[in-house]
Write a protein that holds these residues in place. Sequence first.
Motif, PDB file in Angstrom:
ATOM      1  N   GLN A 180     -39.761 -74.492  17.463  1.00 39.40           N
ATOM      2  CA  GLN A 180     -38.356 -74.088  17.446  1.00 39.40           C
ATOM      3  C   GLN A 180     -38.159 -72.819  16.622  1.00 39.40           C
ATOM      4  O   GLN A 180     -37.453 -71.887  17.053  1.00 39.40           O
ATOM      5  CB  GLN A 180     -37.500 -75.227  16.897  1.00 39.40           C
ATOM      6  N   ASP A 181     -38.773 -72.788  15.438  1.00 45.45           N
ATOM      7  CA  ASP A 181     -38.647 -71.593  14.597  1.00 45.45           C
ATOM      8  C   ASP A 181     -39.290 -70.379  15.274  1.00 45.45           C
ATOM      9  O   ASP A 181     -38.756 -69.260  15.209  1.00 45.45           O
ATOM     10  CB  ASP A 181     -39.295 -71.828  13.242  1.00 45.45           C
ATOM     11  N   GLY A 182     -40.437 -70.591  15.909  1.00 47.28           N
ATOM     12  CA  GLY A 182     -41.099 -69.496  16.599  1.00 47.28           C
ATOM     13  C   GLY A 182     -40.277 -68.970  17.760  1.00 47.28           C
ATOM     14  O   GLY A 182     -40.173 -67.761  17.971  1.00 47.28           O
ATOM     15  N   ALA A 183     -39.676 -69.894  18.526  1.00 44.04           N
ATOM     16  CA  ALA A 183     -38.826 -69.475  19.637  1.00 44.04           C
ATOM     17  C   ALA A 183     -37.612 -68.700  19.137  1.00 44.04           C
ATOM     18  O   ALA A 183     -37.170 -67.724  19.764  1.00 44.04           O
ATOM     19  CB  ALA A 183     -38.382 -70.692  20.436  1.00 44.04           C
ATOM     20  N   LEU A 184     -37.075 -69.104  17.991  1.00 46.49           N
ATOM     21  CA  LEU A 184     -35.932 -68.406  17.416  1.00 46.49           C
ATOM     22  C   LEU A 184     -36.314 -66.978  17.010  1.00 46.49           C
ATOM     23  O   LEU A 184     -35.565 -66.022  17.279  1.00 46.49           O
ATOM     24  CB  LEU A 184     -35.411 -69.177  16.210  1.00 46.49           C
ATOM     25  N   GLN A 185     -37.478 -66.829  16.392  1.00 50.65           N
ATOM     26  CA  GLN A 185     -37.931 -65.492  16.004  1.00 50.65           C
ATOM     27  C   GLN A 185     -38.253 -64.632  17.223  1.00 50.65           C
ATOM     28  O   GLN A 185     -37.984 -63.425  17.228  1.00 50.65           O
ATOM     29  CB  GLN A 185     -39.158 -65.597  15.095  1.00 50.65           C
ATOM     30  N   LEU A 186     -38.803 -65.257  18.257  1.00 51.59           N
ATOM     31  CA  LEU A 186     -39.062 -64.518  19.497  1.00 51.59           C
ATOM     32  C   LEU A 186     -37.760 -64.041  20.122  1.00 51.59           C
ATOM     33  O   LEU A 186     -37.688 -62.930  20.664  1.00 51.59           O
ATOM     34  CB  LEU A 186     -39.825 -65.395  20.487  1.00 51.59           C
ATOM     35  N   GLY A 187     -36.727 -64.882  20.060  1.00 55.11           N
ATOM     36  CA  GLY A 187     -35.429 -64.481  20.587  1.00 55.11           C
ATOM     37  C   GLY A 187     -34.870 -63.281  19.841  1.00 55.11           C
ATOM     38  O   GLY A 187     -34.327 -62.347  20.448  1.00 55.11           O
TER      39      GLY A 187
ATOM     40  N   TRP B  14     -48.783 -59.312  22.782  1.00 54.81           N
ATOM     41  CA  TRP B  14     -49.714 -60.021  21.905  1.00 54.81           C
ATOM     42  C   TRP B  14     -49.080 -60.301  20.547  1.00 54.81           C
ATOM     43  O   TRP B  14     -49.387 -61.310  19.913  1.00 54.81           O
ATOM     44  CB  TRP B  14     -50.998 -59.224  21.746  1.00 54.81           C
ATOM     45  N   ILE B  15     -48.209 -59.414  20.113  1.00 53.95           N
ATOM     46  CA  ILE B  15     -47.477 -59.672  18.867  1.00 53.95           C
ATOM     47  C   ILE B  15     -46.577 -60.891  19.037  1.00 53.95           C
ATOM     48  O   ILE B  15     -46.495 -61.754  18.154  1.00 53.95           O
ATOM     49  CB  ILE B  15     -46.655 -58.440  18.467  1.00 53.95           C
ATOM     50  N   MET B  16     -45.898 -60.982  20.178  1.00 54.54           N
ATOM     51  CA  MET B  16     -45.019 -62.119  20.446  1.00 54.54           C
ATOM     52  C   MET B  16     -45.812 -63.422  20.486  1.00 54.54           C
ATOM     53  O   MET B  16     -45.405 -64.441  19.909  1.00 54.54           O
ATOM     54  CB  MET B  16     -44.271 -61.903  21.762  1.00 54.54           C
ATOM     55  N   LEU B  17     -46.948 -63.395  21.193  1.00 57.10           N
ATOM     56  CA  LEU B  17     -47.771 -64.593  21.286  1.00 57.10           C
ATOM     57  C   LEU B  17     -48.287 -65.002  19.912  1.00 57.10           C
ATOM     58  O   LEU B  17     -48.269 -66.189  19.554  1.00 57.10           O
ATOM     59  CB  LEU B  17     -48.930 -64.349  22.247  1.00 57.10           C
ATOM     60  N   SER B  18     -48.734 -64.025  19.122  1.00 58.68           N
ATOM     61  CA  SER B  18     -49.234 -64.332  17.777  1.00 58.68           C
ATOM     62  C   SER B  18     -48.132 -64.905  16.906  1.00 58.68           C
ATOM     63  O   SER B  18     -48.361 -65.839  16.122  1.00 58.68           O
ATOM     64  CB  SER B  18     -49.797 -63.061  17.140  1.00 58.68           C
ATOM     65  N   LEU B  19     -46.936 -64.370  17.045  1.00 61.49           N
ATOM     66  CA  LEU B  19     -45.802 -64.854  16.257  1.00 61.49           C
ATOM     67  C   LEU B  19     -45.511 -66.314  16.574  1.00 61.49           C
ATOM     68  O   LEU B  19     -45.316 -67.144  15.666  1.00 61.49           O
ATOM     69  CB  LEU B  19     -44.571 -63.995  16.546  1.00 61.49           C
ATOM     70  N   LEU B  20     -45.520 -66.659  17.862  1.00 59.64           N
ATOM     71  CA  LEU B  20     -45.255 -68.033  18.259  1.00 59.64           C
ATOM     72  C   LEU B  20     -46.348 -68.972  17.767  1.00 59.64           C
ATOM     73  O   LEU B  20     -46.066 -70.077  17.272  1.00 59.64           O
ATOM     74  CB  LEU B  20     -45.125 -68.113  19.780  1.00 59.64           C
ATOM     75  N   VAL B  21     -47.603 -68.546  17.878  1.00 56.60           N
ATOM     76  CA  VAL B  21     -48.725 -69.382  17.440  1.00 56.60           C
ATOM     77  C   VAL B  21     -48.668 -69.612  15.939  1.00 56.60           C
ATOM     78  O   VAL B  21     -48.874 -70.745  15.452  1.00 56.60           O
ATOM     79  CB  VAL B  21     -50.061 -68.727  17.847  1.00 56.60           C
TER      80      VAL B  21
ATOM     81  N   ALA C  52     -27.778 -64.270  12.847  1.00 55.60           N
ATOM     82  CA  ALA C  52     -27.047 -64.971  13.908  1.00 55.60           C
ATOM     83  C   ALA C  52     -27.556 -66.394  14.079  1.00 55.60           C
ATOM     84  O   ALA C  52     -28.761 -66.666  14.002  1.00 55.60           O
ATOM     85  CB  ALA C  52     -27.172 -64.208  15.224  1.00 55.60           C
ATOM     86  N   GLN C  53     -26.622 -67.301  14.339  1.00 51.36           N
ATOM     87  CA  GLN C  53     -26.964 -68.681  14.653  1.00 51.36           C
ATOM     88  C   GLN C  53     -27.557 -68.765  16.062  1.00 51.36           C
ATOM     89  O   GLN C  53     -27.344 -67.864  16.886  1.00 51.36           O
ATOM     90  CB  GLN C  53     -25.732 -69.576  14.538  1.00 51.36           C
ATOM     91  N   PRO C  54     -28.323 -69.829  16.357  1.00 52.65           N
ATOM     92  CA  PRO C  54     -29.003 -69.917  17.660  1.00 52.65           C
ATOM     93  C   PRO C  54     -28.083 -69.743  18.866  1.00 52.65           C
ATOM     94  O   PRO C  54     -28.446 -69.067  19.834  1.00 52.65           O
ATOM     95  CB  PRO C  54     -29.622 -71.319  17.631  1.00 52.65           C
ATOM     96  N   LEU C  55     -26.876 -70.319  18.828  1.00 54.64           N
ATOM     97  CA  LEU C  55     -25.977 -70.214  19.978  1.00 54.64           C
ATOM     98  C   LEU C  55     -25.524 -68.770  20.181  1.00 54.64           C
ATOM     99  O   LEU C  55     -25.536 -68.253  21.310  1.00 54.64           O
ATOM    100  CB  LEU C  55     -24.766 -71.129  19.776  1.00 54.64           C
TER     101      LEU C  55
ATOM    102  N   TYR D 124     -46.071 -69.554  13.878  1.00 50.93           N
ATOM    103  CA  TYR D 124     -44.992 -70.475  13.530  1.00 50.93           C
ATOM    104  C   TYR D 124     -45.301 -71.898  14.000  1.00 50.93           C
ATOM    105  O   TYR D 124     -45.055 -72.877  13.281  1.00 50.93           O
ATOM    106  CB  TYR D 124     -43.665 -70.007  14.144  1.00 50.93           C
ATOM    107  N   ALA D 125     -45.840 -72.026  15.219  1.00 56.19           N
ATOM    108  CA  ALA D 125     -46.060 -73.355  15.786  1.00 56.19           C
ATOM    109  C   ALA D 125     -47.113 -74.148  15.020  1.00 56.19           C
ATOM    110  O   ALA D 125     -46.987 -75.366  14.868  1.00 56.19           O
ATOM    111  CB  ALA D 125     -46.466 -73.225  17.253  1.00 56.19           C
ATOM    112  N   TRP D 126     -48.138 -73.475  14.508  1.00 55.36           N
ATOM    113  CA  TRP D 126     -49.245 -74.191  13.871  1.00 55.36           C
ATOM    114  C   TRP D 126     -49.224 -74.146  12.347  1.00 55.36           C
ATOM    115  O   TRP D 126     -50.073 -74.773  11.724  1.00 55.36           O
ATOM    116  CB  TRP D 126     -50.572 -73.652  14.382  1.00 55.36           C
TER     117      TRP D 126
END
Length: 203
Positions: free
Chosen positions: A87-94, A54-61, A21-24, A63-65
């Motif tokens: 942005q990529d991390g937020a997309l995966q978290l979504g 903790w999985i979500m936080l690790s996923l964001l970290v 799915a696209q972001p929108l 991707y972000a770094w």
Amino acid sequence: MLHPAAQILLWIFLTLALQLAQPLLLAGLGVGLFFAALLMAADKLRQLLRRTRWIMLSLLVIYAWTTPGILLIESLPALSPTTDGIQDGALQLGRLFCALAALAILLTRLDTAQLISGLYGLCRPLGFFGLARDRLAVRLALTLHYAESAMLNRDSGWRASLERMLEPVEVAPGVIELPHFDVGARDAIALSVGLTLLVWVSL
């Protein structure tokens, strides 16, 4: 009620569609699934989010770094995350959140026996390869039983819960009865709609 196997397949179709799915569209699905989960499975959603925080936080970290891109803090190039990574991390978290919200609804609609019955039905093709799905159903039932008991015990930390799940247990002989569900036209229609939406998202 839809056949448990059909409900599990619909969740699988949705999870696959989320990856495409696209972001929108993902944002729209996230809002809809969030309110649906709040109405139908608030307690289960809260439990799943607490267990995966903790999985979500690790996923964001991660991707972000680790994602190349424009530095968020240009004055600290060695320590700064990138805007592309965030942005990529937020997309995966979504995507993960949507899958968990749908899973919370599924686990609320199906009790353990129905869930195992659905998975038992999905494992029917394994019989063509000489694999015993009866044995698989028994192992799954025991795994879900002891894993759920350990996870719901809040008197100790996650390490103790994990150790309890890995401990050998004495299993008394007995009979595991699974409910029987007939496959009907509603199941075929629901799966056809789910598969059509999956194909549409992938185009």
